[in-house]
Design a protein around this motif. Structure first.
Motif, PDB file in Angstrom:
ATOM      1  N   ALA A 230       0.830  -1.209   0.000  1.00  0.00           N
ATOM      2  CA  ALA A 230       0.000   0.000   0.000  1.00  0.00           C
ATOM      3  C   ALA A 230       0.862   1.255   0.000  1.00  0.00           C
ATOM      4  O   ALA A 230       0.584   2.221  -0.726  1.00  0.00           O
ATOM      5  CB  ALA A 230      -0.933  -0.018   1.209  1.00  0.00           C
ATOM      6  N   GLU A 231       1.918   1.263   0.815  1.00  0.00           N
ATOM      7  CA  GLU A 231       2.838   2.401   0.815  1.00  0.00           C
ATOM      8  C   GLU A 231       3.482   2.574  -0.557  1.00  0.00           C
ATOM      9  O   GLU A 231       3.672   3.702  -1.032  1.00  0.00           O
ATOM     10  CB  GLU A 231       3.921   2.199   1.881  1.00  0.00           C
ATOM     11  N   PHE A 232       3.790   1.470  -1.200  1.00  0.00           N
ATOM     12  CA  PHE A 232       4.420   1.510  -2.516  1.00  0.00           C
ATOM     13  C   PHE A 232       3.494   2.134  -3.556  1.00  0.00           C
ATOM     14  O   PHE A 232       3.873   3.072  -4.268  1.00  0.00           O
ATOM     15  CB  PHE A 232       4.806   0.085  -2.919  1.00  0.00           C
ATOM     16  N   ILE A 233       2.246   1.679  -3.641  1.00  0.00           N
ATOM     17  CA  ILE A 233       1.346   2.204  -4.665  1.00  0.00           C
ATOM     18  C   ILE A 233       0.937   3.645  -4.372  1.00  0.00           C
ATOM     19  O   ILE A 233       0.603   4.402  -5.291  1.00  0.00           O
ATOM     20  CB  ILE A 233       0.094   1.312  -4.851  1.00  0.00           C
ATOM     21  N   ALA A 234       0.978   4.051  -3.099  1.00  0.00           N
ATOM     22  CA  ALA A 234       0.633   5.434  -2.744  1.00  0.00           C
ATOM     23  C   ALA A 234       1.689   6.429  -3.204  1.00  0.00           C
ATOM     24  O   ALA A 234       1.425   7.626  -3.321  1.00  0.00           O
ATOM     25  CB  ALA A 234       0.435   5.559  -1.233  1.00  0.00           C
ATOM     26  N   SER A 235       2.899   5.947  -3.488  1.00  0.00           N
ATOM     27  CA  SER A 235       3.997   6.862  -3.799  1.00  0.00           C
ATOM     28  C   SER A 235       3.810   7.591  -5.127  1.00  0.00           C
ATOM     29  O   SER A 235       4.375   8.674  -5.321  1.00  0.00           O
ATOM     30  CB  SER A 235       5.328   6.101  -3.812  1.00  0.00           C
ATOM     31  N   SER A 236       3.011   7.055  -6.040  1.00  0.00           N
ATOM     32  CA  SER A 236       2.789   7.765  -7.307  1.00  0.00           C
ATOM     33  C   SER A 236       2.034   9.068  -7.064  1.00  0.00           C
ATOM     34  O   SER A 236       2.395  10.118  -7.610  1.00  0.00           O
ATOM     35  CB  SER A 236       2.020   6.874  -8.290  1.00  0.00           C
ATOM     36  N   GLN A 237       0.981   9.013  -6.254  1.00  0.00           N
ATOM     37  CA  GLN A 237       0.250  10.241  -5.946  1.00  0.00           C
ATOM     38  C   GLN A 237       1.106  11.185  -5.121  1.00  0.00           C
ATOM     39  O   GLN A 237       1.050  12.409  -5.296  1.00  0.00           O
ATOM     40  CB  GLN A 237      -1.051   9.936  -5.212  1.00  0.00           C
ATOM     41  N   GLN A 238       1.916  10.651  -4.237  1.00  0.00           N
ATOM     42  CA  GLN A 238       2.811  11.504  -3.456  1.00  0.00           C
ATOM     43  C   GLN A 238       3.790  12.235  -4.369  1.00  0.00           C
ATOM     44  O   GLN A 238       4.044  13.439  -4.193  1.00  0.00           O
ATOM     45  CB  GLN A 238       3.548  10.649  -2.430  1.00  0.00           C
ATOM     46  N   GLN A 239       4.319  11.535  -5.354  1.00  0.00           N
ATOM     47  CA  GLN A 239       5.212  12.187  -6.322  1.00  0.00           C
ATOM     48  C   GLN A 239       4.470  13.286  -7.087  1.00  0.00           C
ATOM     49  O   GLN A 239       5.036  14.354  -7.362  1.00  0.00           O
ATOM     50  CB  GLN A 239       5.755  11.159  -7.307  1.00  0.00           C
ATOM     51  N   SER A 240       3.214  13.032  -7.426  1.00  0.00           N
ATOM     52  CA  SER A 240       2.427  14.028  -8.160  1.00  0.00           C
ATOM     53  C   SER A 240       2.214  15.283  -7.331  1.00  0.00           C
ATOM     54  O   SER A 240       2.297  16.410  -7.842  1.00  0.00           O
ATOM     55  CB  SER A 240       1.077  13.434  -8.581  1.00  0.00           C
ATOM     56  N   PHE A 241       1.943  15.122  -6.027  1.00  0.00           N
ATOM     57  CA  PHE A 241       1.759  16.287  -5.167  1.00  0.00           C
ATOM     58  C   PHE A 241       3.047  17.090  -5.031  1.00  0.00           C
ATOM     59  O   PHE A 241       3.031  18.328  -5.083  1.00  0.00           O
ATOM     60  CB  PHE A 241       1.254  15.859  -3.786  1.00  0.00           C
ATOM     61  N   VAL A 256       7.546   4.252  -6.325  1.00  0.00           N
ATOM     62  CA  VAL A 256       8.939   4.153  -5.879  1.00  0.00           C
ATOM     63  C   VAL A 256       8.943   3.616  -4.455  1.00  0.00           C
ATOM     64  O   VAL A 256       8.228   4.133  -3.594  1.00  0.00           O
ATOM     65  CB  VAL A 256       9.637   5.521  -5.926  1.00  0.00           C
ATOM     66  N   ALA A 257       9.747   2.594  -4.209  1.00  0.00           N
ATOM     67  CA  ALA A 257       9.839   2.042  -2.858  1.00  0.00           C
ATOM     68  C   ALA A 257      10.478   3.066  -1.920  1.00  0.00           C
ATOM     69  O   ALA A 257      11.437   3.760  -2.294  1.00  0.00           O
ATOM     70  CB  ALA A 257      10.659   0.753  -2.883  1.00  0.00           C
ATOM     71  N   ASN A 258       9.925   3.178  -0.712  1.00  0.00           N
ATOM     72  CA  ASN A 258      10.467   4.059   0.331  1.00  0.00           C
ATOM     73  C   ASN A 258      10.585   5.507  -0.150  1.00  0.00           C
ATOM     74  O   ASN A 258      11.540   6.216   0.193  1.00  0.00           O
ATOM     75  CB  ASN A 258      11.836   3.550   0.798  1.00  0.00           C
ATOM     76  N   TYR A 259       9.600   5.950  -0.928  1.00  0.00           N
ATOM     77  CA  TYR A 259       9.684   7.291  -1.520  1.00  0.00           C
ATOM     78  C   TYR A 259       9.712   8.383  -0.458  1.00  0.00           C
ATOM     79  O   TYR A 259      10.561   9.282  -0.500  1.00  0.00           O
ATOM     80  CB  TYR A 259       8.499   7.522  -2.462  1.00  0.00           C
ATOM     81  N   ARG A 260       8.805   8.305   0.505  1.00  0.00           N
ATOM     82  CA  ARG A 260       8.728   9.384   1.494  1.00  0.00           C
ATOM     83  C   ARG A 260      10.030   9.514   2.276  1.00  0.00           C
ATOM     84  O   ARG A 260      10.461  10.627   2.587  1.00  0.00           O
ATOM     85  CB  ARG A 260       7.560   9.147   2.442  1.00  0.00           C
TER      86      ARG A 260
END
Length: 332
Positions: A230-241, A256-260
């Motif tokens: 779930a953390e992994f798939i959430a990173s695309s929207q985080q990158q967009s923000f 991206v793994a461990n994006y935050r």
């Protein structure tokens, strides 16, 4: 009982096309319909490579034609970009094609930057305070009450469900005065959520459309079989923000793994604030997150949104979210 709906920004992903995004939108709406979601909304954005819903009324027609009974509409139409008569004609047409299924959520933001807003409007000298007058004018076209001296065709007599949208206190005040349902954009602008809901409920005046306050709020959900996924798939929207807030918006990027953890503290703090109304995790974790949000806000409806790079992962997230919501309903 709290209802649940879906906001789709119709993302265009790296390696994808607008045609693919629109096909995915119809497929996602059908999936949401089978899962029991109440409504499916798209939003008006312009000049953004990563969002394919600029021609919002056209996308609504596309999705409504691909589904059977789920409500379909705008979250929202940015009314300053168009004359109220044009919106009356567009949504009068949609209401004629899909009677009883069309929502018209209205906002006053440009849905773009100033350069794109100028290209849309040709004149940025209009008063922001004109928005309430535009909403009333639009209501008049649908009511066909003669106040404008024009009968909108299509539009006169149409009954799309009108909403006021907002991310500040202005929309809450207007929705209360006009007696309309209110949707708050807490999925990306959560700061004024509690105050806006309090003002809306306190000042609400019953109308022909609505006898009591009816509030909805946006909530990001990223669900998967494991928390790490779930953390992994959430990173695309985080990158967009991050890209949007740093002035470099573009196509949606792969996860991206461990994006935050890779972000500087200032960017991580910004994400924590912007996405504070979110649940990321397994079905049970998502259920707890949604339950806490509903308990806090007492909203009548939750507008789930989840921009995920992989379409199948997005559908699976939505299925897990529906399972979580069913569990909450049983426990209520």
């Amino acid at each position: 009982m709290t209802l649940y709906s879906l906001l789709d920004l119709v993302p265009v992903v790296e390696g994808g096309t607008v045609s693919q995004s629109l096909a995915n939108a119809a497929d996602l709406a059908r999936h949401a319909e089978t899962l029991g979601f109440n409504r499916y909304w798209v939003a008006e954005h312009h000049g953004m490579k990563g969002i394919a819903s600029a021609a919002t009324a056209v996308v609504i027609a596309h999705v409504a034609g691909a589904t059977k009974h789920i409500r379909v509409g705008s979250g929202g139409i940015m009314l300053p970009n168009s004359a109220p008569l044009q919106i009356a004609e567009q949504f009068g047409t949609l209401d004629a094609l899909y009677p009883g299924r069309i929502d018209l959520g209205l906002g006053r933001a440009p849905g773009s930057d100033q350069r794109v807003a100028h290209a849309l409007r040709r004149n940025l000298a209009s008063d922001a305070n004109q928005f309430p007058n535009d909403v009333v004018e639009l209501q008049s076209y649908f009511a066909d009450d003669g106040r404008t001296g024009i009968s909108a065709t299509p539009g006169a007599g149409a009954k799309p469900e009108m909403w006021i949208l907002g991310s500040s206190l202005f929309g809450a005040q207007l929705a209360a005065i006009l007696g309309l349902p209110y949707a708050f954009a807490s999925h990306f602008a959560p700061d004024a959520l509690d105050q806006a809901l309090a003002i809306y409920r306190r000042d609400f005046k019953p109308s022909a459309q609505l006898s009591r306050p009816y509030a909805m709020a946006g909530f990001n959900v990223f669900a998967a079989d494991t928390h790490d996924e779930a953390e992994f798939i959430a990173s695309s929207q985080q990158q967009s923000f991050i890209a949007l807030r740093t002035g470099t918006p573009g196509l949606m990027k792969p996860p991206v793994a461990n994006y935050r953890a890779s972000l500087p503290p200032s960017h991580a703090a910004m994400l924590d604030n912007v996405l504070s109304c979110s649940a990321i995790g397994t079905r049970d974790e998502v259920a707890r997150g949604i339950a806490d949000f509903v308990q806090r806000t007492q909203v009548d409806e939750v507008m789930v949104t989840s921009a995920i790079y992989d379409h199948d992962a997005r559908k699976h997230s939505l299925s897990l979210t529906a399972d979580a919501m069913a569990e909450l309903k049983q426990a209520a």
